[in-house]
Design an enzyme around this catalytic site. Structure first.
Site, short mmCIF file in Angstrom:
data_model
loop_
_atom_site.label_atom_id
_atom_site.label_comp_id
_atom_site.label_asym_id
_atom_site.label_seq_id
_atom_site.Cartn_x
_atom_site.Cartn_y
_atom_site.Cartn_z
N ASP A 297 -9.68 -3.33 -5.53
CA ASP A 297 -9.45 -4.35 -4.49
C ASP A 297 -10.28 -4.06 -3.24
O ASP A 297 -9.97 -4.57 -2.17
CB ASP A 297 -7.96 -4.44 -4.15
CG ASP A 297 -7.40 -3.19 -3.48
OD1 ASP A 297 -8.17 -2.23 -3.25
OD2 ASP A 297 -6.19 -3.17 -3.16
N HIS B 264 -7.69 -5.65 -0.45
CA HIS B 264 -6.49 -4.84 -0.27
C HIS B 264 -5.58 -5.37 0.83
O HIS B 264 -4.35 -5.38 0.70
CB HIS B 264 -6.90 -3.40 0.05
CG HIS B 264 -5.77 -2.43 0.11
ND1 HIS B 264 -5.08 -2.01 -1.00
CD2 HIS B 264 -5.19 -1.79 1.16
CE1 HIS B 264 -4.14 -1.15 -0.66
NE2 HIS B 264 -4.18 -1.01 0.66
N SER C 77 0.84 -1.20 0.00
CA SER C 77 0.00 0.00 0.00
C SER C 77 0.87 1.25 0.00
O SER C 77 1.75 1.41 -0.84
CB SER C 77 -0.96 -0.06 1.19
OG SER C 77 -2.00 0.87 1.06
#
Length: 442
Positions: free
Chosen positions: A368, A400, A204
């Site tokens: 996602d 995610h 991320s």
């Protein structure tokens, strides 16, 4: 008194365990992550450094505060205590104490942030895996634990061949120079110890931290010390959700904390403005926030921050928008992996209560569940911009946060570390958020 301790009340524990699936950058849904499955050990363990995402490692604090937001908060402490995650924050009054302790104070003149008055904050365990495996001392809130366990099962050793590089995720890279010095030294130390170049793995927002780091290293240094960059669920074009977070807050299913209350903390980090959808990546006509009086695109950020009464956010964005916004290629071999096939908000629709009420509707695109696939797929452009190979893998139905512990992802990471660097393209019917499900600018 609600003190800064690592003990967890039964109420706080029940609250965490009852938290539903989170679709944001919060890690609270990764409680008791699955155990790694037994695998065949491989003696080849090239060194690996893991850089976590936003909220993805522990923070500690020490207090000597001039004043309190509530008489039940601690004013001074003699020792460091858990700041993130402190499960007492989920108590009704505890959240006020926590927000005042973790908040940043932004100075428009110096363009720099500082801790709340009387609060010291530090990042524990740099170079170790414990602060990214579990985010609390009781090991209830897991993050990279399953991945590290998998790596250990194939021959890696914690804090030796696999190491964590936690950071103060409240701060964007321009305010974290010491971190990058430490990361460079860690890379060089591991290279010298194991006589092999190092893999960097990010998740991320951590991928943006890695990209910023690599963009500021000479190519000769990268050629010598870096074997490759493994990117998981990176919001390369920014994350639309950050606009909702700063506008009306997002508690991600934590029932004891309102969206408006958690918004106080979410507006006090420079990393949230940094992760706004970038001007380089997104269409200038795409509407991210729709209200009865105005539709906000990436051309309207100054008005957006003014309208939500958070003008510091505009200055934070001005400070950070060019840090990685142009997506300069990293100059190393890249394995870019992300989830697709899940409805992901790309427009938040509000009624007249904006910005102090929740969205009343959403426009979805492929992604996602947190970041849209258009943003995550921008790593593909590097294939034509650098000499080093760029490998892209799309996982249909992969959320995610699940990407850091899913069996298929762990197996692919193992294959990469074993030198099996074939390109795995999982073909999907990706819906472009630029051409579908958009709202026209008013």
């Amino acid at each position: 008194m609600l003190g800064p301790s690592c003990s967890v009340s039964a109420t706080a524990l029940d609250l965490v365990l009852s938290t539903g699936h989170s679709s944001g950058f919060w890690i609270l849904n990764v409680v008791f992550p699955p155990n790694a499955k037994p695998v065949v050990t491989n003696n080849s363990t090239p060194p690996l450094i893991i850089v976590p995402g936003n909220l993805g490692n522990r923070l500690e604090a020490k207090l000597n505060k001039p004043q309190l937001v509530h008489w039940m908060c601690y004013k001074t402490t003699s020792t460091w205590f858990p700041l993130w995650i402190d499960l007492n924050m989920f108590m009704p009054i505890g959240v006020d104490c926590w927000i005042d302790n973790i908040r940043l104070v932004y100075n428009r003149t110096t363009r720099r942030s500082s801790n709340s008055p009387g609060v010291q904050v530090r990042v524990p365990g740099f170079g170790q895996t414990y602060p990214i495996e579990f985010l609390d001392g009781s090991k209830l809130v897991g993050y990279f634990h399953t991945m590290v366990e998998h790596l250990v099962s194939v021959g890696y050793t914690r804090n030796e061949t696999v190491r964590g590089a936690p950071y103060d995720w409240r701060l964007a890279p321009n305010e974290n120079p010491e971190y990058f010095t430490m990361l460079q030294e860690l890379v060089q130390d591991m290279y010298e110890q194991y006589q092999e170049p190092v893999y960097l793995l990010g998740h991320s927002m951590g991928c943006h931290y890695v990209l910023y780091f690599l963009n500021h290293q000479p190519q000769a240094w990268k050629d010598r010390y870096i074997r490759g960059f493994i990117s998981l669920g990176a919001p390369w074009g920014g994350a639309v959700k950050t606009l909702r977070v700063m506008a009306s807050g997002e508690n991600d299913g934590i029932p004891m904390i309102s969206n408006i209350k958690i918004r106080e903390e979410q507006r006090m980090t420079t990393t949230n403005p940094w992760m706004l959808p970038s001007e380089e990546a997104w269409s200038k006509d795409h509407v991210f926030i729709s209200t009865p009086t105005f539709n906000y695109t990436n051309r309207d950020y100054e008005r957006f921050f003014k309208d939500i009464d958070f003008e510091d956010g505009w200055h934070m964005w001005e400070d950070t928008k060019n840090l990685t916004g142009e997506l300069q290629p990293p100059g190393v071999e890249v394995w870019c992996m992300y989830g697709v096939g899940l409805p992901t908000p790309v427009t938040y629709i509000y009624d007249k209560g904006y910005p102090n009420t929740d969205p009343v509707d959403f426009v979805y695109a492929d992604g996602d569940d947190t970041v849209d696939s258009f943003s995550m797929s921008l790593c593909k452009r590097w294939g034509g911009q650098q000499e080093q190979p760029v490998h892209v893998t799309e996982y249909r139905g992969m959320p995610h946060l699940d990407i850091v512990f899913h069996d298929k992802v762990l197996q692919q990471i193992q294959n990469i570390l074993d030198g099996k660097s074939e390109t795995f393209h999982i073909q999907t019917n990706v819906i472009s958020s630029q051409k579908n499900n958009t709202i026209t600018q008013k």
